[in-house]
Motif scaffolding. Structure first.
Motif, mmCIF file in Angstrom:
data_model
loop_
_atom_site.group_PDB
_atom_site.id
_atom_site.type_symbol
_atom_site.label_atom_id
_atom_site.label_comp_id
_atom_site.label_asym_id
_atom_site.label_seq_id
_atom_site.Cartn_x
_atom_site.Cartn_y
_atom_site.Cartn_z
ATOM 1 N N ILE A 317 40.589 -10.290 36.163
ATOM 2 C CA ILE A 317 40.387 -9.557 34.911
ATOM 3 C C ILE A 317 41.732 -9.110 34.361
ATOM 4 O O ILE A 317 42.543 -8.519 35.076
ATOM 5 N N SER A 318 41.946 -9.389 33.099
ATOM 6 C CA SER A 318 43.123 -8.898 32.389
ATOM 7 C C SER A 318 42.654 -8.348 31.045
ATOM 8 O O SER A 318 42.183 -9.102 30.188
ATOM 9 N N SER A 319 42.774 -7.033 30.881
ATOM 10 C CA SER A 319 42.268 -6.402 29.661
ATOM 11 C C SER A 319 42.974 -5.074 29.416
ATOM 12 O O SER A 319 43.094 -4.255 30.329
ATOM 13 N N ASN A 320 43.413 -4.875 28.187
ATOM 14 C CA ASN A 320 44.003 -3.600 27.800
ATOM 15 C C ASN A 320 42.944 -2.586 27.387
ATOM 16 O O ASN A 320 43.253 -1.403 27.227
ATOM 17 N N ASP A 339 44.318 -6.572 36.025
ATOM 18 C CA ASP A 339 45.406 -6.075 35.182
ATOM 19 C C ASP A 339 44.754 -5.293 34.039
ATOM 20 O O ASP A 339 44.372 -5.856 33.026
ATOM 21 N N ALA A 340 44.615 -3.983 34.233
ATOM 22 C CA ALA A 340 43.937 -3.121 33.261
ATOM 23 C C ALA A 340 44.708 -1.800 33.170
ATOM 24 O O ALA A 340 44.359 -0.818 33.836
ATOM 25 N N PRO A 341 45.760 -1.755 32.377
ATOM 26 C CA PRO A 341 46.631 -0.571 32.344
ATOM 27 C C PRO A 341 45.967 0.692 31.824
ATOM 28 O O PRO A 341 46.521 1.782 32.001
ATOM 29 N N ASN A 342 44.799 0.559 31.177
ATOM 30 C CA ASN A 342 44.104 1.734 30.648
ATOM 31 C C ASN A 342 42.848 2.082 31.442
ATOM 32 O O ASN A 342 42.000 2.841 30.962
ATOM 33 N N LEU A 343 42.740 1.534 32.651
ATOM 34 C CA LEU A 343 41.565 1.797 33.478
ATOM 35 C C LEU A 343 41.514 3.271 33.879
ATOM 36 O O LEU A 343 42.504 3.836 34.347
ATOM 37 N N ALA A 360 46.544 -0.984 37.704
ATOM 38 C CA ALA A 360 45.564 -0.025 37.204
ATOM 39 C C ALA A 360 46.023 1.369 37.611
ATOM 40 O O ALA A 360 46.222 1.634 38.806
ATOM 41 N N PRO A 361 46.185 2.282 36.658
ATOM 42 C CA PRO A 361 46.744 3.601 36.973
ATOM 43 C C PRO A 361 45.763 4.582 37.590
ATOM 44 O O PRO A 361 46.174 5.606 38.120
ATOM 45 N N CYS A 362 44.476 4.284 37.556
ATOM 46 C CA CYS A 362 43.481 5.261 37.979
ATOM 47 C C CYS A 362 43.302 5.248 39.495
ATOM 48 O O CYS A 362 43.605 4.258 40.170
#
Length: 542
Positions: A317-320, A339-343, A360-362
């Motif tokens: 999965i790659s999604s902003n 790759d989900a930087p806004n997870l 993922a920052p969460c």
């Protein structure tokens, strides 16, 4: 001396306000208001939310009701037929009494269990028609019976212009002789309802303001097509039977979709839903070649739940835009690349330990279950998985094993680094209720392995059966009598050297003397034991 009497100011409020207050009460409490006074009896009689559940008329039993009823058990209950007649008389009288008042009806809910549908069908039709005549806005009609006798709803239900919500269970929807005129219907839920393809298309086409549509284990459908629903926002499809051949969904306005099939239809086309925000997948036989092309069709997806995709091996999965991700019970999974930087949240439960690459920052919330011997390889895989994430929120380990084969010296040579921080660790020690010959040395080996990987701020000990508490008792005693006569000459020492404070947090109120726990141990109720652990690690030279 003057005596003052408290005035009943609530009864002086306008009726519509009283009814609004009563809407927050349970149906039983609404009935109880009628005994307060004559005034409240009038409020209760005119209350426009009518809720009738036959279960309230059965003789109380220690066995709780589980839907659906087992009909053979029902027949064996001598009081069932008597309670059914009493229930029907009560509903009939209550409905007529309310309708005679001339008030509009806000909601009607009826839940009834039957042995024979034909005898009661005319009465049910009359109840529905009375509700329609009084402008009912929400109708919830539940008929619990066997699948060989289904109650067909009257045609008048398709002319309910004011109806906004319709929930049906165990009924049959037949094609109306005229066009449906459900011009206000926004929510339609069909649960174990017999309905055919043409009926669904007709309903969707005629209900022009429909926003929420749900199918739960319905019958009679073969080729389900949902289109021309220009305001539909939420769609739930849950099917277990094998007749469904194809599903086509072409709803550009759709924002939430759940697909739950025990067998995936031969044709599953949901490409024409470009604005989808939330997707729930429960598809046991969905593989990589089907999964990835599907989710790639939804570039605006914010919430994704992947449940029991047993043949899925990889999640890429790659999604902003993705903010919430859940992965449950995917037994074939071996690799994850996210790759989900806004997870914002990531839940990972009852899956194998996969190879992970993530941006993922969460914090991650994870549950692993182990059904086999715990060896060094298992610990290494777990450490590699945990190390792939920036933060670990809640970690749950359900351990069911016969022996621990962990070698701490072997592990030191592979990973000579400090453990990772975990906010909360919960241990479910199922094995200790099954194998009572576990010796304390294995407890120590188990703990050495876990605390070499991560150090939790909060620790929850949760045995499966509290009659068998040897591990918890050993652990508590071990914490109070930690010996640090080990790890001599090593730069990185074991966890015993870094654990500074052990404080019991929660189970029951404790006095200052923590020895009270052991004194009162046999009297403790079943539950979890929470401990707060404070750690102090050195700063290592690079």
């Amino acid at each position: 001396m003057d005596e003052t009497v408290d005035a009943d100011h609530i009864s002086d409020l306008p009726t519509f306000i009283i009814h609004h207050i009563m809407s927050f009460l349970s149906p039983k409490d609404v009935v109880r208001t009628g005994i307060l006074s004559t005034t409240w009896r009038k409020f209760q009689t005119s209350f426009p939310v009518l809720d009738f559940d036959q279960n309230n008329f059965l003789v109380k039993s220690r066995v709780k009701r589980v839907l659906p009823f087992n009909l053979e058990d029902m027949m064996s209950r001598k009081n069932f037929c008597k309670s059914l007649r009493k229930f029907i008389r009560f509903v009939d009288a209550s409905l007529h009494r309310f309708c005679e008042l001339g008030f509009p009806m806000q909601k009607l809910r009826i839940s009834v269990s039957l042995l024979e549908v034909k005898e009661s069908s005319p009465l049910f039709d009359k109840w529905v028609e009375l509700a329609m005549e009084n402008g009912v806005k929400e109708l919830d009609f539940e008929v619990i019976t066997d699948k060989n006798s289904v109650n067909a709803l009257p045609q008048t239900i398709f002319s309910a212009k004011l109806l906004t919500s319709l929930k049906l269970f165990g009924c049959k929807l037949e094609q109306p002789s005229h066009c449906a005129n459900l011009q206000s219907l926004k929510k339609l839920s069909l649960d174990e309802v017999y309905v055919n393809d043409q009926m669904v298309q007709s309903l969707v086409r005629e209900c022009r303001v429909l926003e929420d549509l749900s199918f739960f284990y319905c019958f009679g459908l073969k080729r389900l097509r949902i289109s021309e629903a220009h305001k539909l926002k939420s769609l739930i499809l849950r099917f277990t039977y094998q007749e469904l051949e194809s599903v086509e969904i072409a709803v550009p306005s759709l924002q939430q979709l759940e697909l739950s099939f025990s067998r995936v239809p031969r044709l599953l086309d949901v490409a024409e839903c470009p604005h989808l925000r939330k997707l729930v997948l429960f598809l046991p036989h969905f593989n990589d070649q089907e999964f990835h092309p599907l989710i790639s069709k939804f570039p605006l997806l914010e919430d994704l739940s992947i449940i029991s995709l047993e043949t899925l091996e990889r999640i890429m999965i790659s999604s902003n835009r993705l903010m919430h991700l859940e992965v449950y019970n995917c037994s074939g999974l071996n690799r994850i690349n996210v790759d989900a930087p806004n997870l914002v949240s990531f839940d990972f439960e009852d899956n194998p330990i996969p190879i992970v690459s993530t941006n993922a920052p969460c914090p991650l919330n994870v549950l692993f279950s182990n059904f086999g011997d715990i060896d060094t390889h298992w610990y290494l895989n777990l450490m590699e998985f945990i190390g792939a994430f920036n933060q670990i929120g809640e970690l749950h380990l359900s351990l069911n094993y016969k022996q621990v084969l962990f070698n701490i010296d072997e592990f030191r040579s592979c990973h000579p680094s400090l453990p990772l921080q975990v906010e909360s660790l919960s241990l479910f020690m199922e094995s200790f209720s099954l194998y009572m010959d576990v010796v304390p040395s294995e407890y120590e080996i188990l703990l050495d392995g876990l605390f070499w990987i991560f150090y939790p701020k909060n620790l929850c000990l949760s045995p499966e059966n509290w009659r068998y508490r040897p591990f918890v008792m050993w652990f508590y005693d071990h914490l109070r009598n930690i010996s640090t006569n080990c790890c001599n000459g090593r730069q990185i020492k074991c966890w015993r050297h870094y654990l500074k404070v052990r404080l019991i947090m929660q189970m029951y109120p404790l006095e200052d003397n923590s020895d009270e726990l052991m004194d009162r141990w046999p009297l403790l109720p079943q539950g979890d034991l929470w401990l707060r652990l404070d750690w102090c690690f050195p700063v290592l030279n690079e």
